[in-house]
Scaffold this motif. Sequence first.
Motif, PDB file in Angstrom:
ATOM      1  N   PRO A 168       0.822  -1.231   0.000  1.00  0.00           N
ATOM      2  CA  PRO A 168       0.000   0.000   0.000  1.00  0.00           C
ATOM      3  C   PRO A 168       0.845   1.266   0.000  1.00  0.00           C
ATOM      4  N   VAL A 169       1.991   1.248   0.688  1.00  0.00           N
ATOM      5  CA  VAL A 169       2.874   2.418   0.696  1.00  0.00           C
ATOM      6  C   VAL A 169       3.511   2.589  -0.676  1.00  0.00           C
ATOM      7  N   ASP A 170       3.957   1.487  -1.268  1.00  0.00           N
ATOM      8  CA  ASP A 170       4.528   1.574  -2.618  1.00  0.00           C
ATOM      9  C   ASP A 170       3.500   2.099  -3.617  1.00  0.00           C
ATOM     10  N   ALA A 171       2.221   1.761  -3.400  1.00  0.00           N
ATOM     11  CA  ALA A 171       1.177   2.254  -4.304  1.00  0.00           C
ATOM     12  C   ALA A 171       1.073   3.768  -4.236  1.00  0.00           C
ATOM     13  N   GLN A 172       1.291   4.325  -3.038  1.00  0.00           N
ATOM     14  CA  GLN A 172       1.241   5.778  -2.893  1.00  0.00           C
ATOM     15  C   GLN A 172       2.412   6.449  -3.610  1.00  0.00           C
ATOM     16  N   GLY A 173       3.525   5.724  -3.736  1.00  0.00           N
ATOM     17  CA  GLY A 173       4.689   6.275  -4.418  1.00  0.00           C
ATOM     18  C   GLY A 173       4.712   6.003  -5.903  1.00  0.00           C
ATOM     19  N   ASN A 174       3.715   5.289  -6.392  1.00  0.00           N
ATOM     20  CA  ASN A 174       3.638   4.965  -7.813  1.00  0.00           C
ATOM     21  C   ASN A 174       2.860   6.069  -8.527  1.00  0.00           C
ATOM     22  N   LEU A 175       3.538   6.854  -9.362  1.00  0.00           N
ATOM     23  CA  LEU A 175       2.889   7.979 -10.027  1.00  0.00           C
ATOM     24  C   LEU A 175       1.793   7.527 -10.981  1.00  0.00           C
ATOM     25  N   VAL A 176       1.926   6.328 -11.528  1.00  0.00           N
ATOM     26  CA  VAL A 176       0.900   5.825 -12.447  1.00  0.00           C
ATOM     27  C   VAL A 176      -0.392   5.527 -11.695  1.00  0.00           C
ATOM     28  N   SER A 177      -0.279   4.824 -10.561  1.00  0.00           N
ATOM     29  CA  SER A 177      -1.480   4.475  -9.803  1.00  0.00           C
ATOM     30  C   SER A 177      -2.143   5.699  -9.194  1.00  0.00           C
ATOM     31  N   GLY A 178      -1.410   6.819  -9.137  1.00  0.00           N
ATOM     32  CA  GLY A 178      -1.985   8.047  -8.594  1.00  0.00           C
ATOM     33  C   GLY A 178      -2.728   8.888  -9.610  1.00  0.00           C
ATOM     34  N   LEU A 179      -2.709   8.476 -10.877  1.00  0.00           N
ATOM     35  CA  LEU A 179      -3.430   9.232 -11.907  1.00  0.00           C
ATOM     36  C   LEU A 179      -4.937   9.165 -11.674  1.00  0.00           C
ATOM     37  N   GLU A 180      -5.606  10.295 -11.763  1.00  0.00           N
ATOM     38  CA  GLU A 180      -7.037  10.332 -11.534  1.00  0.00           C
ATOM     39  C   GLU A 180      -7.835   9.895 -12.765  1.00  0.00           C
ATOM     40  N   HIS A 181      -7.249  10.032 -13.951  1.00  0.00           N
ATOM     41  CA  HIS A 181      -7.947   9.617 -15.168  1.00  0.00           C
ATOM     42  C   HIS A 181      -7.830   8.105 -15.300  1.00  0.00           C
ATOM     43  N   VAL A 182      -8.917   7.410 -14.993  1.00  0.00           N
ATOM     44  CA  VAL A 182      -8.874   5.946 -14.868  1.00  0.00           C
ATOM     45  C   VAL A 182      -8.465   5.246 -16.158  1.00  0.00           C
ATOM     46  N   PRO A 183      -9.011   5.597 -17.333  1.00  0.00           N
ATOM     47  CA  PRO A 183      -8.571   4.902 -18.555  1.00  0.00           C
ATOM     48  C   PRO A 183      -7.070   5.034 -18.808  1.00  0.00           C
ATOM     49  N   THR A 184      -6.525   6.239 -18.559  1.00  0.00           N
ATOM     50  CA  THR A 184      -5.079   6.430 -18.744  1.00  0.00           C
ATOM     51  C   THR A 184      -4.303   5.597 -17.743  1.00  0.00           C
ATOM     52  N   ARG A 185      -4.746   5.593 -16.494  1.00  0.00           N
ATOM     53  CA  ARG A 185      -4.060   4.819 -15.461  1.00  0.00           C
ATOM     54  C   ARG A 185      -4.063   3.338 -15.792  1.00  0.00           C
ATOM     55  N   ASN A 186      -5.216   2.832 -16.208  1.00  0.00           N
ATOM     56  CA  ASN A 186      -5.308   1.407 -16.525  1.00  0.00           C
ATOM     57  C   ASN A 186      -4.475   1.043 -17.752  1.00  0.00           C
ATOM     58  N   SER A 187      -4.475   1.929 -18.746  1.00  0.00           N
ATOM     59  CA  SER A 187      -3.696   1.658 -19.955  1.00  0.00           C
ATOM     60  C   SER A 187      -2.203   1.609 -19.651  1.00  0.00           C
ATOM     61  N   LEU A 188      -1.726   2.570 -18.843  1.00  0.00           N
ATOM     62  CA  LEU A 188      -0.311   2.593 -18.484  1.00  0.00           C
ATOM     63  C   LEU A 188       0.052   1.398 -17.615  1.00  0.00           C
ATOM     64  N   THR A 189      -0.848   1.012 -16.713  1.00  0.00           N
ATOM     65  CA  THR A 189      -0.581  -0.149 -15.859  1.00  0.00           C
ATOM     66  C   THR A 189      -0.479  -1.422 -16.686  1.00  0.00           C
ATOM     67  N   ALA A 190      -1.399  -1.586 -17.644  1.00  0.00           N
ATOM     68  CA  ALA A 190      -1.354  -2.759 -18.523  1.00  0.00           C
ATOM     69  C   ALA A 190      -0.088  -2.758 -19.368  1.00  0.00           C
ATOM     70  N   LEU A 191       0.281  -1.585 -19.879  1.00  0.00           N
ATOM     71  CA  LEU A 191       1.503  -1.477 -20.684  1.00  0.00           C
ATOM     72  C   LEU A 191       2.731  -1.837 -19.858  1.00  0.00           C
ATOM     73  N   GLN A 192       2.774  -1.382 -18.616  1.00  0.00           N
ATOM     74  CA  GLN A 192       3.908  -1.691 -17.744  1.00  0.00           C
ATOM     75  C   GLN A 192       3.996  -3.185 -17.478  1.00  0.00           C
ATOM     76  N   LEU A 193       2.844  -3.811 -17.236  1.00  0.00           N
ATOM     77  CA  LEU A 193       2.812  -5.251 -16.974  1.00  0.00           C
ATOM     78  C   LEU A 193       3.299  -6.036 -18.186  1.00  0.00           C
ATOM     79  N   VAL A 194       2.807  -5.677 -19.374  1.00  0.00           N
ATOM     80  CA  VAL A 194       3.195  -6.399 -20.595  1.00  0.00           C
ATOM     81  C   VAL A 194       4.668  -6.177 -20.900  1.00  0.00           C
ATOM     82  N   ASP A 195       5.139  -4.941 -20.731  1.00  0.00           N
ATOM     83  CA  ASP A 195       6.546  -4.648 -21.001  1.00  0.00           C
ATOM     84  C   ASP A 195       7.462  -5.425 -20.058  1.00  0.00           C
TER      85      ASP A 195
END
Length: 277
Positions: A168-195
């Motif tokens: 949970p603390v690492d999640a607070q330090g993750n700039l991607v998970s802190g994005l308020e625009h949900v589609p952008t956040r999810n797209s970047l998270t998926a891209l990071q996972l695949v990469d």
Amino acid sequence: MHPSVNQPARTASWAGVVLVLAVLSGCASGPNTNPQDPLEPFNRGVYKFNDSVDVAVLKPVAKAYQDVLPAPVRRSVGNFFANLQDLWSGVNNSLQFKGEPAASSFVRFGVNTFLGLGGLLDVASEMRLERHTKDFGHTLGYWGVEPGPYLVLPLLGSSTLRDTLALPVDAQGNLVSGLEHVPTRNSLTALQLVDKRASLLGASAMLDAVALDKYTFTRDAYLQRRRSSIYDGNPPDDGEVEQSPVKQDFSDVRERTRDWVNTLKKPGSADEVRAKP
């Protein structure tokens, strides 16, 4: 609204519940159980589930990603996410009072963000600025928090109880998970996972070829690598008295100070020190 893909805080809570259920159901086994892995039967079940998801979904997507995108583009994607990690590494190195690694991490982030097109180019490495990757699990380990039992988290893979509680603390330090625009956040998270999965295709192929028991190999490699990283590559040897990294660092400082004082006490040494420019 799209569901959030990256939810490490929720995963940490889920892992805690699962751990309690595993203990209550008597997952710890007999005398041959690895002391670092008392929940091995449960962990093997989660590992099998993760492996099935990987074979059915993640691995094919990662292969397609690798085939479709040229290497320079994939390298830029990896650089972008590594640059974000450098900022959080700087925070954790600061929490561990490691001045030089903290400064290097912050400078890396600044250089790559402003001169490397938002982190797409790793200019800092070309400037020979070393990367010191740390997360909050490292910080807890540095200050003496024991790792606890080994855990395999659903979809997230290898962890320990300490590192799971740090999510949970690492999640607070993750700039991607802190994005308020949900589609952008999810797209970047998926891209990071695949990469990340694409970068591990070679390692997984080697694992399939050489490991008789992939679970044991993965567990032991993770625990050894994690321990080495927390001790900055200098863990105590087998048989030595185990000290937390912070105690080991303070002990090293005391020894160097004691040696320096003893040198000054030697006849003529003080004059020699004063004579140095």
